[in-house]
Design a protein around this motif. Structure first.
Motif, PDB file in Angstrom:
ATOM      1  N   THR A  47       0.839  -1.207   0.000  1.00 51.68           N
ATOM      2  CA  THR A  47       0.000   0.000   0.000  1.00 51.68           C
ATOM      3  C   THR A  47       0.872   1.254   0.000  1.00 51.68           C
ATOM      4  O   THR A  47       0.568   2.220  -0.703  1.00 51.68           O
ATOM      5  CB  THR A  47      -0.960  -0.015   1.207  1.00 51.68           C
ATOM      6  N   SER A  48       1.983   1.214   0.762  1.00 56.29           N
ATOM      7  CA  SER A  48       2.894   2.374   0.790  1.00 56.29           C
ATOM      8  C   SER A  48       3.397   2.685  -0.610  1.00 56.29           C
ATOM      9  O   SER A  48       3.449   3.851  -1.022  1.00 56.29           O
ATOM     10  CB  SER A  48       4.090   2.106   1.704  1.00 56.29           C
ATOM     11  N   LEU A  49       3.736   1.650  -1.347  1.00 56.74           N
ATOM     12  CA  LEU A  49       4.225   1.844  -2.711  1.00 56.74           C
ATOM     13  C   LEU A  49       3.148   2.505  -3.572  1.00 56.74           C
ATOM     14  O   LEU A  49       3.392   3.483  -4.283  1.00 56.74           O
ATOM     15  CB  LEU A  49       4.653   0.502  -3.318  1.00 56.74           C
ATOM     16  N   MET A  50       1.944   1.983  -3.443  1.00 61.11           N
ATOM     17  CA  MET A  50       0.844   2.499  -4.247  1.00 61.11           C
ATOM     18  C   MET A  50       0.530   3.961  -3.901  1.00 61.11           C
ATOM     19  O   MET A  50       0.346   4.799  -4.786  1.00 61.11           O
ATOM     20  CB  MET A  50      -0.382   1.622  -4.007  1.00 61.11           C
ATOM     21  N   MET A  51       0.491   4.261  -2.609  1.00 57.54           N
ATOM     22  CA  MET A  51       0.203   5.626  -2.148  1.00 57.54           C
ATOM     23  C   MET A  51       1.306   6.580  -2.611  1.00 57.54           C
ATOM     24  O   MET A  51       1.055   7.748  -2.907  1.00 57.54           O
ATOM     25  CB  MET A  51       0.087   5.663  -0.619  1.00 57.54           C
ATOM     26  N   THR A  52       2.538   6.064  -2.645  1.00 58.11           N
ATOM     27  CA  THR A  52       3.664   6.893  -3.074  1.00 58.11           C
ATOM     28  C   THR A  52       3.575   7.191  -4.569  1.00 58.11           C
ATOM     29  O   THR A  52       3.848   8.307  -5.012  1.00 58.11           O
ATOM     30  CB  THR A  52       4.995   6.183  -2.745  1.00 58.11           C
TER      31      THR A  52
ATOM     32  N   ILE B  79      10.083   9.859  -0.367  1.00 58.96           N
ATOM     33  CA  ILE B  79      10.927   9.112  -1.301  1.00 58.96           C
ATOM     34  C   ILE B  79      12.383   9.407  -0.959  1.00 58.96           C
ATOM     35  O   ILE B  79      12.827  10.555  -1.034  1.00 58.96           O
ATOM     36  CB  ILE B  79      10.611   9.522  -2.752  1.00 58.96           C
ATOM     37  N   THR B  80      13.113   8.389  -0.528  1.00 59.32           N
ATOM     38  CA  THR B  80      14.505   8.616  -0.126  1.00 59.32           C
ATOM     39  C   THR B  80      15.446   8.425  -1.305  1.00 59.32           C
ATOM     40  O   THR B  80      16.438   9.118  -1.430  1.00 59.32           O
ATOM     41  CB  THR B  80      14.906   7.682   1.034  1.00 59.32           C
ATOM     42  N   HIS B  81      15.137   7.453  -2.167  1.00 58.54           N
ATOM     43  CA  HIS B  81      15.844   7.421  -3.440  1.00 58.54           C
ATOM     44  C   HIS B  81      14.990   6.747  -4.507  1.00 58.54           C
ATOM     45  O   HIS B  81      13.963   6.158  -4.210  1.00 58.54           O
ATOM     46  CB  HIS B  81      17.242   6.767  -3.309  1.00 58.54           C
ATOM     47  N   GLY B  82      15.429   6.893  -5.728  1.00 57.75           N
ATOM     48  CA  GLY B  82      14.656   6.376  -6.847  1.00 57.75           C
ATOM     49  C   GLY B  82      13.737   7.441  -7.407  1.00 57.75           C
ATOM     50  O   GLY B  82      13.664   8.552  -6.863  1.00 57.75           O
ATOM     51  N   LYS B  83      13.094   7.130  -8.500  1.00 55.71           N
ATOM     52  CA  LYS B  83      12.154   8.097  -9.065  1.00 55.71           C
ATOM     53  C   LYS B  83      10.965   7.406  -9.726  1.00 55.71           C
ATOM     54  O   LYS B  83      11.006   6.202 -10.005  1.00 55.71           O
ATOM     55  CB  LYS B  83      12.858   9.041 -10.025  1.00 55.71           C
ATOM     56  N   ILE B  84       9.930   8.181  -9.932  1.00 54.32           N
ATOM     57  CA  ILE B  84       8.720   7.662 -10.556  1.00 54.32           C
ATOM     58  C   ILE B  84       8.554   8.376 -11.896  1.00 54.32           C
ATOM     59  O   ILE B  84       8.534   9.613 -11.948  1.00 54.32           O
ATOM     60  CB  ILE B  84       7.477   7.943  -9.683  1.00 54.32           C
ATOM     61  N   THR B  85       8.451   7.595 -12.941  1.00 57.27           N
ATOM     62  CA  THR B  85       8.258   8.187 -14.264  1.00 57.27           C
ATOM     63  C   THR B  85       6.922   7.717 -14.818  1.00 57.27           C
ATOM     64  O   THR B  85       6.589   6.538 -14.721  1.00 57.27           O
ATOM     65  CB  THR B  85       9.395   7.741 -15.210  1.00 57.27           C
TER      66      THR B  85
END
Lengths: 231, 391
Positions: free
Chosen positions: A20-25, A34-40
């Motif tokens: 759920t955390s992933l989805m909400m993020t 978000i501490t590292h990585g990115k969403i495209t």
């Protein structure tokens, strides 16, 4: 994790693994850093884009326990989702068995099944290109689970319920939608078409295979096997 | 942090009780436009569309009074007292003149008020409207109203109170005595639009007999100097029902001390108080007092407040049960808008400001029964306008 255009991915993982955390993020809710990585999304970096801008770009979410908003009718909410899109709310509500609570305050004293149907009605009005579904089958009785499955398929342009005169091979020609689906029980897999399954364990993606196959392994050996596998 | 202060005492000496009379206006289209606009704001339609009758009092003069339905009597209280000797059995029987200095002023220096009576069994489809209007600066308008809903009758009164935009200060003292007889139903919708230095002290008592129903709606969205009221309703007959809805908005400098008390004296009586308050720089004291005297009664109180930016909201819900077998509950919440609600709407594509205003609109959208469509739209519009000031 990569979800290609038109693909439906199932996200498995034990309780507390961060699904759920992933989805909400991905959606952009507050309370997740978000501490590292990115969403495209659609080629654009949306890592720090506000929630509503992501929604406008075409990300939509089915929330497990959405809040009640007093005085806001479900009908109004559906119209908000539709924005300027033309929509016959009554007809849509009829299809999704939402007529009964269409003029009630959104989520106020809704049953588990009503919440899912209402959320799917909103998403159908919203027509996002990436649909995030957090346990769409939880709290839904057997009678309604097929309906929920159909609604998801239709939303993703992958169902068997398509306009008369069309052929199977025509499905999805107008652009398929992508989806990420969280499921605990896997029941929803009996009703929706999927492309891939992934397992999230302790915040790490540890598997990417056929969804049905992953589900069979989890049923047989539990997440212990996923843990063993990822080490 | 906002400081909780006592409501400022009103010095009666600061206001005058004697003013010149206004002429009677037969044709309401001749009312001055700034007055008419004020009337419309409080639900009083000068075209009288969809209204069964109209009573308008400006300062101390009844400037218009007309009932267009058989079985409905509407006149000034002065006239009614001359006409009906029996009125003395109702007048000042529920509210004692000695209650406080305001009731005593209303008794000693009465400037009229309305008398409305619906005859037995008469069901009035369209609302009656009354308007109590202050046009003279520093005037103390002392009103005495009586409403009698005879057995089996039904009636909706829209009561709008307002002040002329030209006055700096004023005082409104309104004593109202309502009698709802066996099986009768009274819906009373009160909409207030006062000024920043206007002080308002209504004093209302209602008696409801067996099977009678009182629905009281109170709406105050505009600035007011201070408003203090705590109407009391006695459910005296078996199965009597009272429902109070209030929508309160307190802007900077406004002080609203508003609540209601319902005394459930008979078996099977039911009471509900629902209040919604938003403060943005003002003070709201939202009270509710439910008193259960016999077994088999049901009562519920719901009080919700939002504090936007700055302001104070104090909820005082009270329940008293005097015997076993009463069923009473309350729910009170004061706070800010839930972030989860805002984000839920943002996930559907609204920006933050749109989301907040949608939530606020919903918060104030208490289902008010029996409002004519035009008035509902007008209120929605006022709420939207008020919202702009809140943000």
């Amino acid at each position: 994790m990569e979800i290609r255009n038109g693909e439906t991915h199932i996200l498995f993982g034990p309780n507390g693994s961060g699904k759920t955390s992933l989805m909400m993020t991905i959606m952009g809710f507050s309370g997740y850093k978000i501490t590292h990585g990115k969403i495209t999304f659609k080629g654009e970096d949306i890592t720090y884009k506000p929630l509503n801008e992501r929604a406008r770009m075409g990300v939509g979410v089915l929330i497990q326990r959405p809040p009640t908003i007093r005085g806001l009718k479900t009908r109004t909410m559906v119209n908000i989702c539709a924005r300027n899109r033309e929509l016959n709310v009554d007809e849509l509500a009829e299809q999704l068995r939402c007529t009964e609570f269409l003029d009630r305050d959104i989520n106020h004293h809704f049953s588990g099944g009503e919440i899912k149907r209402s959320e799917l009605m909103q998403l159908t009005a919203q027509q996002p290109d990436l649909v995030l579904l957090d346990e769409p089958e939880s709290g839904v009785d057997l009678e309604n689970i097929a309906l929920v499955g159909d609604a998801i398929n239709t939303l993703l342009h992958r169902g068997t319920k398509f306009p008369k005169g069309k052929r199977h091979r025509d499905m999805g020609l107008n652009g398929q939608k992508s989806a990420l689906v969280i499921t605990h029980t896997g029941h929803i897999l009996d009703y929706i078409t999927t492309d891939k399954g992934q397992v999230l364990y302790d915040g790490v993606m540890c598997c990417s295979k056929n969804a049905g196959e992953i589900l069979r392994w989890i049923r047989e050996y539990g997440y212990q096997e996923c843990i063993r596998c990822s080490n | 942090m906002f400081k909780l202060e006592e409501i400022k005492d009103v010095n009666l000496e600061d206001f005058q009780s004697d003013v010149e009379d206004h002429d009677y206006i037969e044709d309401l289209s001749r009312i001055e436009s700034h007055d008419a606009r004020k009337f419309i704001n409080v639900g009083v339609d000068t075209a009288e569309t969809g209204r069964a009758g109209t009573f308008i009092q400006k300062d101390k003069s009844v400037v218009h009074c007309r009932s267009c339905q058989a079985g409905v009597e509407m006149m000034s209280i002065t006239k009614a007292e001359q006409k009906y000797d029996w009125l003395k059995d109702y007048s000042w029987k529920s509210v004692s003149p000695n209650t406080d200095k305001f009731t005593s002023q209303a008794k000693n220096k009465t400037h009229n008020g309305y008398f409305i009576r619906v005859l037995p069994g008469v069901k009035v489809d369209q609302p009656l409207q009354s308007c109590l209007y202050i046009a003279k600066d520093r005037f103390s308008q002392n009103i005495h109203n009586i409403v009698i809903a005879e057995e089996g009758s039904e009636l909706h009164i829209i009561n709008g109170c307002a002040t002329s935009p030209h006055i700096a200060s004023g005082l409104h003292v309104g004593v109202s005595e309502f009698y709802i007889k066996k099986g009768a139903k009274l819906t009373f919708t009160m909409i207030h639009d006062w000024g920043e230095n206007v002080y308002v002290r209504p004093r209302t008592v209602t008696h409801v007999e067996e099977g009678g129903v009182l629905i009281s709606n109170y709406i105050s969205l505009k600035p007011v100097g201070s408003l203090q009221m705590f109407p009391t309703t006695y459910l005296d007959g078996e199965g009597a029902v009272a429902r109070f809805n209030s929508i309160l908005v307190a802007s900077k400098g406004s002080y609203l001390d508003v609540g209601s008390r319902i005394i459930l004296n008979a078996p099977g009586t039911r009471a509900e108080i629902i209040s919604r308050g938003i403060t943005y720089g003002g003070t709201i004291i939202a009270r509710g007092d439910l008193v259960g005297k016999v077994a088999g009664i049901k009562a519920h109180l719901e009080c919700k407040g939002l504090i936007l930016n700055n302001g104070l909201m104090k909820a005082i819900p009270e329940l008293s049960g005097f015997v076993p077998g009463v069923e009473m509950s309350h729910e009170a919440a004061v706070g800010k808008i839930d972030q989860r609600e805002i984000e839920y709407l943002m996930a559907r594509g609204l920006d933050e400001e749109e989301a907040i205003s949608t939530i606020v609109r919903g918060f104030l959208n208490v289902n008010i029964e029996g409002l004519p469509p035009g008035l509902q739209e007008k209120l929605d519009k006022t709420i939207s306008e008020t919202q702009k000031d809140m943000m």
